[in-house]
Design an enzyme around this catalytic site. Sequence first.
Site, PDB file in Angstrom:
ATOM      1  N   HIS A 221      32.915  37.641  39.919  1.00 50.19           N
ATOM      2  CA  HIS A 221      33.225  38.747  39.268  1.00 50.19           C
ATOM      3  C   HIS A 221      32.178  39.374  38.288  1.00 50.19           C
ATOM      4  O   HIS A 221      31.560  38.463  37.798  1.00 50.19           O
ATOM      5  CB  HIS A 221      34.496  38.195  38.854  1.00 50.19           C
ATOM      6  CG  HIS A 221      35.249  39.534  37.873  1.00 50.19           C
ATOM      7  ND1 HIS A 221      34.885  39.989  36.817  1.00 50.19           N
ATOM      8  CD2 HIS A 221      36.554  40.254  38.308  1.00 50.19           C
ATOM      9  CE1 HIS A 221      35.706  40.977  36.483  1.00 50.19           C
ATOM     10  NE2 HIS A 221      36.604  41.050  37.234  1.00 50.19           N
TER      11      HIS A 221
ATOM     12  N   GLU B 219      34.668  46.186  43.482  1.00 46.52           N
ATOM     13  CA  GLU B 219      34.885  46.750  41.897  1.00 46.52           C
ATOM     14  C   GLU B 219      33.782  47.321  41.203  1.00 46.52           C
ATOM     15  O   GLU B 219      32.919  46.623  40.898  1.00 46.52           O
ATOM     16  CB  GLU B 219      35.194  45.264  41.311  1.00 46.52           C
ATOM     17  CG  GLU B 219      36.342  44.496  41.757  1.00 46.52           C
ATOM     18  CD  GLU B 219      37.092  43.820  40.665  1.00 46.52           C
ATOM     19  OE1 GLU B 219      38.307  44.157  40.335  1.00 46.52           O
ATOM     20  OE2 GLU B 219      36.403  42.913  39.897  1.00 46.52           O
TER      21      GLU B 219
HETATM   22  P1  PGA Z   1      40.722  46.030  35.466  1.00 50.77           P
HETATM   23  O1  PGA Z   1      40.321  44.714  36.067  1.00 50.77           O
HETATM   24  O2  PGA Z   1      42.108  46.208  36.425  1.00 50.77           O
HETATM   25  O3  PGA Z   1      41.540  45.739  34.201  1.00 50.77           O
HETATM   26  O4  PGA Z   1      40.350  47.078  35.522  1.00 50.77           O
HETATM   27  C1  PGA Z   1      39.976  44.590  37.227  1.00 50.77           C
HETATM   28  C2  PGA Z   1      39.031  43.417  37.520  1.00 50.77           C
HETATM   29  O5  PGA Z   1      38.054  43.197  36.645  1.00 50.77           O
HETATM   30  O6  PGA Z   1      39.204  42.576  38.135  1.00 50.77           O
END
Ligand code: PGA
Length: 247
Positions: free
Chosen positions: A91, A161
Site C-alpha cells: 500500500h 491505487e
Molecule cells: P480512500 O483510500 O478510499 O480513503 O481514498 C483508499 C486506500 O488508500 O486504500
Amino acid sequence: MIIIANWKAYVEDIGKAKELFTVSKKLAKDTGNGIVLAPPAPLLGILAAKNASSVAFGAQDISATTGGAETGEITAQTYAAAGATYAIVGHSERRARGDTDTLVSEKLRHALAHGLTPVLCIGEHSRDTDGRYLSFIREELTTAISPLTPRERGKIVLAYEPLWAIGKTASEAIAADDLAEMTLYIKKVLAEIFSGKSSARIPVLYGGSVEPDNVRALAELAGIDGFLVGHASVDPRLFALLVKQLA
Ligand code: PGA
C-alpha cells in the site's frame, strides 16, 4: 465484485469495529458481493476469531520477516492463525514508510507461503502528459511479481491505487474512462508477464476515493473486478450505500 474495506487507523475501538462487521455481514448476504475487512491487527484478531460468516479478513500489511527476535512485527503466519485470508501488500502508505519494491516482493512470498491471498497495491504518484506514469506502473508491477513462480503469480489480487486519488472525494477520484484505459493497460502488462497464460484470472481492483457517488460508474465502465475502499468503508451508512450499488 470483491470489496476490500481498508480501515487504516480510522477504527480504534471494538464497538465501532463490531458495528462495521455486523453491517458488512448483512451486505455480503444481501448483495452477494465478496467483502474483505482489513481492520487494525488487534481488532482483526477479535472479530475474525468469532467469524462464521462469508465476510473475510485481511491484514493491512504483513511483516517481511518470518518471526523470531523481531519486536513489533506481525508475520503472515500470525495473521493466518488469527483468521485472515488476505493481506494487503505494498500500500502506498506503507511504501511511504519505507517499503521498497524488493520488500514488497518478499512480503508477497510470505503471504503466499502461509495461504494468504496478497492484494498487491500499485499506483503512480501523479500523471504527466507524455505517459511516464504508464512506464512507472509497468515497472512497479513487473518488479513485484517477476520474482514469483508462475503458480504464485496466479494467486495474487491486484489493486490499482493512484496516489493522487487517495483520501479525496468522489469528484477528485479517477474518471471512469481513464480507469478503463488503465485497467486495459494493466491487463496487457499482466499478459506479457504471464506470457499470455492465465493472467485473465488475476482480479484487478481499483482504490482511491471510491464513494457511493462514483462506485457505480467505475464498476460499469472500467472493466474492474472490485474496489479497495478506505474512508468510505468506516462509515456504516456510506459503506452500505456503496456496496448496495454493486448488487
Ligand atoms: P480512500 O483510500 O478510499 O480513503 O481514498 C483508499 C486506500 O488508500 O486504500
